[in-house]
Design a protein around this motif. Sequence first.
Motif, short mmCIF file in Angstrom:
data_model
loop_
_atom_site.label_atom_id
_atom_site.label_comp_id
_atom_site.label_asym_id
_atom_site.label_seq_id
_atom_site.Cartn_x
_atom_site.Cartn_y
_atom_site.Cartn_z
N LEU A 10 0.83 -1.20 0.00
CA LEU A 10 0.00 0.00 0.00
C LEU A 10 0.87 1.26 0.00
CD1 LEU A 10 -2.88 1.24 0.36
CD2 LEU A 10 -2.48 1.10 2.83
N VAL A 11 0.48 2.26 -0.77
CA VAL A 11 1.18 3.55 -0.82
C VAL A 11 0.26 4.64 -0.27
CG1 VAL A 11 2.29 5.25 -2.31
CG2 VAL A 11 2.49 2.82 -2.85
N ILE A 12 0.78 5.45 0.68
CA ILE A 12 -0.01 6.54 1.25
C ILE A 12 0.84 7.82 1.25
CG2 ILE A 12 -1.34 4.97 2.73
CD1 ILE A 12 0.32 6.03 5.11
N SER A 13 0.17 8.97 1.41
CA SER A 13 0.86 10.25 1.56
C SER A 13 1.52 10.32 2.92
CB SER A 13 -0.14 11.41 1.41
OG SER A 13 -0.75 11.37 0.14
N PRO A 14 2.59 11.10 3.08
CA PRO A 14 3.31 11.18 4.35
C PRO A 14 2.59 12.03 5.39
CG PRO A 14 4.34 12.62 2.76
CD PRO A 14 3.28 11.90 2.02
N VAL A 20 0.24 11.67 9.10
CA VAL A 20 -0.08 10.72 10.14
C VAL A 20 -1.57 10.42 10.20
CG1 VAL A 20 -0.39 12.42 12.01
CG2 VAL A 20 0.44 10.08 12.52
N GLU A 21 -2.42 11.39 9.84
CA GLU A 21 -3.86 11.13 9.91
C GLU A 21 -4.28 10.08 8.87
OE1 GLU A 21 -3.35 15.15 7.69
OE2 GLU A 21 -2.49 14.07 9.43
N ILE A 22 -3.58 10.06 7.75
CA ILE A 22 -3.86 9.02 6.75
C ILE A 22 -3.42 7.66 7.29
CG2 ILE A 22 -3.29 8.18 4.44
CD1 ILE A 22 -3.13 11.05 3.52
N LEU A 23 -2.25 7.62 7.94
CA LEU A 23 -1.78 6.38 8.54
C LEU A 23 -2.78 5.89 9.60
CD1 LEU A 23 0.33 4.17 8.92
CD2 LEU A 23 1.56 5.71 10.47
N GLU A 24 -3.29 6.85 10.42
CA GLU A 24 -4.28 6.48 11.44
C GLU A 24 -5.52 5.89 10.80
OE1 GLU A 24 -3.38 9.62 15.06
OE2 GLU A 24 -4.59 10.27 13.36
N GLY A 25 -5.91 6.47 9.67
CA GLY A 25 -7.08 5.95 8.98
C GLY A 25 -6.89 4.53 8.49
N VAL A 26 -5.68 4.23 8.04
CA VAL A 26 -5.39 2.88 7.57
C VAL A 26 -5.35 1.89 8.73
CG1 VAL A 26 -3.63 1.42 6.51
CG2 VAL A 26 -4.14 3.66 5.53
N LEU A 27 -4.73 2.33 9.85
CA LEU A 27 -4.52 1.41 10.97
C LEU A 27 -5.75 1.19 11.82
CD1 LEU A 27 -0.97 2.55 12.21
CD2 LEU A 27 -1.55 0.67 10.65
N PHE A 28 -6.59 2.23 11.95
CA PHE A 28 -7.66 2.17 12.95
C PHE A 28 -9.06 2.34 12.37
CE2 PHE A 28 -3.86 4.05 15.05
CZ PHE A 28 -3.52 2.94 15.80
N GLN A 29 -9.20 2.24 11.07
CA GLN A 29 -10.54 2.41 10.50
C GLN A 29 -11.44 1.23 10.86
OE1 GLN A 29 -10.18 2.49 6.25
NE2 GLN A 29 -9.03 0.59 6.12
#
Length: 352
Positions: free
Chosen positions: A337-341, A343-352
Amino acid sequence: MSEYQGVLHRYGHLLHLPPHTRPVTLLEGNTPLIPVLRLAEHLGGGFELYVKYEGLNPTGSFKDRGMTAAISEAVGRGARAVICASTGNTAASAAAYAARAGLRPIVLIPQGKVAAGKLAGAVAYGALVIQVEGSFDDALQMVVEISEKHPICLVNSLNPYRIEGQKTAAFEICDRLGAAPDWLCLPVGNAGNITAYWAGFRQYDFLRGIGLPRLLGVQAAGAAPLVLGHPVDHPETIATAIRIGRPARGEQALQAAEESGGRIIAVTDEEILTMQRQLAALEGIWVEPASAAGLAGLAHEIAAGRLNVRGRRVVAVCTGHGLKDPDIITGQIGSPLVISPRVEILEGVLFQ
């Protein structure tokens, strides 16, 4: 405790090697016997399960045990070149030990049938690599014939000193456990390894009375001549290390299985790949596909009700490291998976 100096130094007094042998070592052997408790539970529990992780040998496979013996003997009698046919692991090992000894390594491989990680090893160690338009069995016939006509040392498992070196793994298992396991499960390709283990266990039992295991040898369904009872002209399996249709030591393998009270079975590629993933995910041990065959066979027999291991001690031999054939895994997972740098996007991936 004295410094470890390889299998010939530790067990040479138990090996049938000629007096002219001159040790050539990369400090092979002494590989870990790893308890795999979570995998044992996954398979039903109630028994001890260990993995003999041969992928931690110097070139990443069990072949180094036999190769140190074969190359040491060849050097001692003045050989200048060695040759082998290979599905990959033997090629890398022969090339490495030949380089260590200053010999010329020549390897024949079936065209397009060798995993990139293994081919890269043979090339890196300086071998002359020749592809054969045919199978491993065709390549083996060629190297046997050339070694009979010219002063080139054959280092396939037809070489008896390969078996002498490989049986040291059985010694290590017994030294670690204090006795032989109840069952030993392992892949079967050219059948040298199962032959060597049985020789090692029998020798240790004769010398020390440590008992004998029952052997569960496992072939891939698309390359299972010992299960079918006849050669396979065009063997096919994702497990390239055991893609062999005419095992050089097939008769000895069948005899070993019978004498031990065990058997040789076949499992599908799907079962092999499933076990490869389970071993990595549950225990953190990554092996090449063929190395998962022994455990896949164990799982198959337990599920079918043909193997009662409750209260028993089982050792599975994993013969090669996962980095030998990394394309198998990367081909299954696709691109990460590729995401923008952010943290809120990372949180969305990890905790959705």
